[in-house]
Design a protein around this motif. Structure first.
Motif, PDB file in Angstrom:
ATOM      1  N   SER A   1     -11.825  -3.305  16.855  1.00  0.00           N
ATOM      2  CA  SER A   1     -10.745  -3.271  17.849  1.00  0.00           C
ATOM      3  C   SER A   1      -9.789  -4.441  17.646  1.00  0.00           C
ATOM      4  N   ASP A   2     -10.320  -5.594  17.284  1.00  0.00           N
ATOM      5  CA  ASP A   2      -9.482  -6.756  16.978  1.00  0.00           C
ATOM      6  C   ASP A   2      -8.547  -6.451  15.811  1.00  0.00           C
ATOM      7  N   ILE A   3      -9.087  -5.787  14.801  1.00  0.00           N
ATOM      8  CA  ILE A   3      -8.277  -5.436  13.628  1.00  0.00           C
ATOM      9  C   ILE A   3      -7.176  -4.464  14.034  1.00  0.00           C
ATOM     10  N   ALA A   4      -7.531  -3.458  14.847  1.00  0.00           N
ATOM     11  CA  ALA A   4      -6.543  -2.484  15.302  1.00  0.00           C
ATOM     12  C   ALA A   4      -5.424  -3.172  16.091  1.00  0.00           C
ATOM     13  N   ALA A   5      -5.798  -4.120  16.942  1.00  0.00           N
ATOM     14  CA  ALA A   5      -4.796  -4.844  17.724  1.00  0.00           C
ATOM     15  C   ALA A   5      -3.893  -5.676  16.815  1.00  0.00           C
ATOM     16  N   GLU A   6      -4.496  -6.320  15.821  1.00  0.00           N
ATOM     17  CA  GLU A   6      -3.715  -7.154  14.899  1.00  0.00           C
ATOM     18  C   GLU A   6      -2.771  -6.304  14.062  1.00  0.00           C
ATOM     19  N   LEU A   7      -3.252  -5.148  13.600  1.00  0.00           N
ATOM     20  CA  LEU A   7      -2.396  -4.259  12.815  1.00  0.00           C
ATOM     21  C   LEU A   7      -1.240  -3.752  13.674  1.00  0.00           C
ATOM     22  N   SER A   8      -1.549  -3.380  14.901  1.00  0.00           N
ATOM     23  CA  SER A   8      -0.505  -2.897  15.803  1.00  0.00           C
ATOM     24  C   SER A   8       0.525  -3.983  16.070  1.00  0.00           C
ATOM     25  N   ARG A   9       0.067  -5.222  16.223  1.00  0.00           N
ATOM     26  CA  ARG A   9       0.974  -6.350  16.445  1.00  0.00           C
ATOM     27  C   ARG A   9       1.986  -6.467  15.305  1.00  0.00           C
ATOM     28  N   ASN A  10       1.493  -6.250  14.091  1.00  0.00           N
ATOM     29  CA  ASN A  10       2.358  -6.365  12.928  1.00  0.00           C
ATOM     30  C   ASN A  10       3.219  -5.136  12.688  1.00  0.00           C
ATOM     31  N   LEU A  11       2.890  -4.047  13.361  1.00  0.00           N
ATOM     32  CA  LEU A  11       3.653  -2.810  13.174  1.00  0.00           C
ATOM     33  C   LEU A  11       4.708  -2.600  14.263  1.00  0.00           C
ATOM     34  N   ILE A  12       4.960  -3.632  15.078  1.00  0.00           N
ATOM     35  CA  ILE A  12       6.101  -3.609  15.998  1.00  0.00           C
ATOM     36  C   ILE A  12       7.315  -4.101  15.219  1.00  0.00           C
ATOM     37  N   ASP A  13       8.297  -3.243  15.046  1.00  0.00           N
ATOM     38  CA  ASP A  13       9.450  -3.632  14.231  1.00  0.00           C
ATOM     39  C   ASP A  13      10.412  -4.503  15.031  1.00  0.00           C
ATOM     40  N   ASP A  14      11.521  -4.885  14.387  1.00  0.00           N
ATOM     41  CA  ASP A  14      12.474  -5.799  15.015  1.00  0.00           C
ATOM     42  C   ASP A  14      13.131  -5.224  16.255  1.00  0.00           C
TER      43      ASP A  14
ATOM     44  N   MET B   1       0.837  -1.199   0.000  1.00  0.00           N
ATOM     45  CA  MET B   1       0.000   0.000   0.000  1.00  0.00           C
ATOM     46  C   MET B   1       0.874   1.252   0.000  1.00  0.00           C
ATOM     47  N   THR B   2       0.352   2.312  -0.579  1.00  0.00           N
ATOM     48  CA  THR B   2       1.063   3.582  -0.505  1.00  0.00           C
ATOM     49  C   THR B   2       0.994   4.105   0.925  1.00  0.00           C
ATOM     50  N   LEU B   3       1.877   5.033   1.268  1.00  0.00           N
ATOM     51  CA  LEU B   3       1.901   5.595   2.607  1.00  0.00           C
ATOM     52  C   LEU B   3       0.570   6.268   2.945  1.00  0.00           C
ATOM     53  N   ASP B   4      -0.027   6.926   1.958  1.00  0.00           N
ATOM     54  CA  ASP B   4      -1.315   7.594   2.187  1.00  0.00           C
ATOM     55  C   ASP B   4      -2.409   6.588   2.534  1.00  0.00           C
ATOM     56  N   ILE B   5      -2.397   5.446   1.847  1.00  0.00           N
ATOM     57  CA  ILE B   5      -3.415   4.428   2.119  1.00  0.00           C
ATOM     58  C   ILE B   5      -3.178   3.793   3.488  1.00  0.00           C
ATOM     59  N   GLN B   6      -1.925   3.549   3.815  1.00  0.00           N
ATOM     60  CA  GLN B   6      -1.615   3.002   5.140  1.00  0.00           C
ATOM     61  C   GLN B   6      -2.102   3.939   6.242  1.00  0.00           C
ATOM     62  N   THR B   7      -1.839   5.220   6.067  1.00  0.00           N
ATOM     63  CA  THR B   7      -2.287   6.218   7.044  1.00  0.00           C
ATOM     64  C   THR B   7      -3.811   6.253   7.126  1.00  0.00           C
ATOM     65  N   ALA B   8      -4.444   6.160   5.958  1.00  0.00           N
ATOM     66  CA  ALA B   8      -5.911   6.189   5.922  1.00  0.00           C
ATOM     67  C   ALA B   8      -6.501   4.980   6.635  1.00  0.00           C
ATOM     68  N   VAL B   9      -5.900   3.811   6.457  1.00  0.00           N
ATOM     69  CA  VAL B   9      -6.378   2.596   7.116  1.00  0.00           C
ATOM     70  C   VAL B   9      -6.327   2.773   8.634  1.00  0.00           C
ATOM     71  N   LYS B  10      -5.199   3.265   9.135  1.00  0.00           N
ATOM     72  CA  LYS B  10      -5.035   3.438  10.579  1.00  0.00           C
ATOM     73  C   LYS B  10      -6.012   4.492  11.120  1.00  0.00           C
ATOM     74  N   THR B  11      -6.150   5.561  10.381  1.00  0.00           N
ATOM     75  CA  THR B  11      -7.055   6.631  10.812  1.00  0.00           C
ATOM     76  C   THR B  11      -8.499   6.155  10.845  1.00  0.00           C
ATOM     77  N   GLU B  12      -8.900   5.428   9.810  1.00  0.00           N
ATOM     78  CA  GLU B  12     -10.284   4.960   9.727  1.00  0.00           C
ATOM     79  C   GLU B  12     -10.589   3.904  10.792  1.00  0.00           C
ATOM     80  N   LEU B  13      -9.606   3.099  11.144  1.00  0.00           N
ATOM     81  CA  LEU B  13      -9.821   2.105  12.193  1.00  0.00           C
ATOM     82  C   LEU B  13     -10.127   2.792  13.527  1.00  0.00           C
ATOM     83  N   LEU B  14      -9.326   3.761  13.890  1.00  0.00           N
ATOM     84  CA  LEU B  14      -9.547   4.461  15.155  1.00  0.00           C
ATOM     85  C   LEU B  14     -10.844   5.258  15.130  1.00  0.00           C
ATOM     86  N   ALA B  15     -11.139   5.859  13.983  1.00  0.00           N
ATOM     87  CA  ALA B  15     -12.392   6.610  13.855  1.00  0.00           C
ATOM     88  C   ALA B  15     -13.586   5.670  13.931  1.00  0.00           C
ATOM     89  N   GLY B  16     -13.437   4.481  13.347  1.00  0.00           N
ATOM     90  CA  GLY B  16     -14.519   3.499  13.371  1.00  0.00           C
ATOM     91  C   GLY B  16     -14.828   3.015  14.775  1.00  0.00           C
TER      92      GLY B  16
END
Length: 273
Positions: free
Chosen positions: A49-62, A20-35
């Motif tokens: 909330s499950d989706i937000a938790a799963e996305l956050s899990r995957n956004l923890i870097d090494d 995804m482009t950076l704009d789409i990634q940002t939009a996904v995160k923004t829409e999840l919290l707004a939702g």
């Protein structure tokens, strides 16, 4: 759709999200919290909330950095909100992914503890008390090897026990299952309040019927944990002397037991001062 998105993030994150482009990634995160904030249906809000938790899990870097810092601010803001639904959503996310703070966990440790204590003290909303207990248990389980942390969070155990007491009255064994998981995985955490834990289990057993299979099984697991603890001598009981007897399958009597099963806090009692 929410379930499918979560499965997609869980199984194919590396193929989907980076493309995804950076704009789409940002939009996904923004829409999840707004939702989460705007959704009126409890079930759908939990799925988001499950989706937000799963996305956050995957956004923890090494290196343990959470590349979605906005969700941490969302958690802090929501748990202090007057809106019960927002507090519930924040606890649901933390229960789902207790490692959400990444390498900042130590920095936020006191904040996390205050957050959980505050929610356990919510006398007006039993669902918040139950979910905060489950979130606390999830956090304990995710840090089972951190002895210092377990000791630091030991004063949350009475709140967890209280939530077990309350939820079992309403036929919900989810908090009991969390307690059983702690007994199985991090039994040392129960040491300071082991007798209180077992007295509560006796009280719940009185409530259990032949249809309450899950509750009865959970209580049996707790007793088994205590039996194994006694047999190995892996317990120094603060309020009594343990009588060792490895020839019996029943937990052995302690000279003094507290609190008495009949005086354990009722569902309306306060756990913290």
């Amino acid at each position: 759709a929410a379930v499918l998105l979560r499965r997609l993030l869980s199984s194919s994150f590396e193929e989907v999200y980076p493309s995804m482009t950076l704009d789409i990634q940002t939009a996904v995160k923004t829409e999840l919290l707004a939702g989460i904030q705007s959704e009126t249906s409890s079930n759908i809000r939990k799925k988001i909330s499950d989706i937000a938790a799963e996305l956050s899990r995957n956004l923890i870097d090494d290196d343990g950095n959470n590349q979605w810092p906005e969700i941490l601010k969302f958690l802090f803001d929501s748990v202090n909100s007057q809106d019960v639904c927002q507090r519930e959503a924040a606890l649901h996310i933390f229960w789902n992914f207790p490692g959400i703070f990444g390498n900042q966990q130590q920095h936020y440790l006191e904040v996390i503890k205050r957050m959980l204590v505050q929610c356990m003290q919510d006398q007006d909303n039993p669902q918040i008390r139950a979910l905060s207990a489950r979130a606390a248990a999830s956090f304990i389980l995710s840090n089972e090897g951190n002895t210092a942390l377990l000791k630091h969070f030991s004063d949350l155990l009475p709140g967890i026990l209280q939530a077990v007491n309350e939820s079992c009255y309403s036929g919900d064994d989810s908090v009991l299952k969390s307690l059983v998981e702690i007994a199985d995985t991090a039994p040392k955490y129960l040491r300071p309040n082991l007798e209180a834990t077992l007295q509560l289990s006796l009280k719940i057993m009185k409530l259990a019927t032949k249809d309450s299979v899950n509750t009865a099984t959970g209580i049996q697991d707790l007793w088994e944990t205590r039996r194994e603890t006694l047999e190995t001598g892996d317990l120094s009981c603060e309020n009594g002397t343990i009588i060792h007897n490895t020839d019996t399958t029943e937990p052995q009597r302690v000279t003094r037991v507290h609190p008495d099963v009949n005086t354990y806090p009722s569902p309306k009692s306060k756990v913290f001062p």
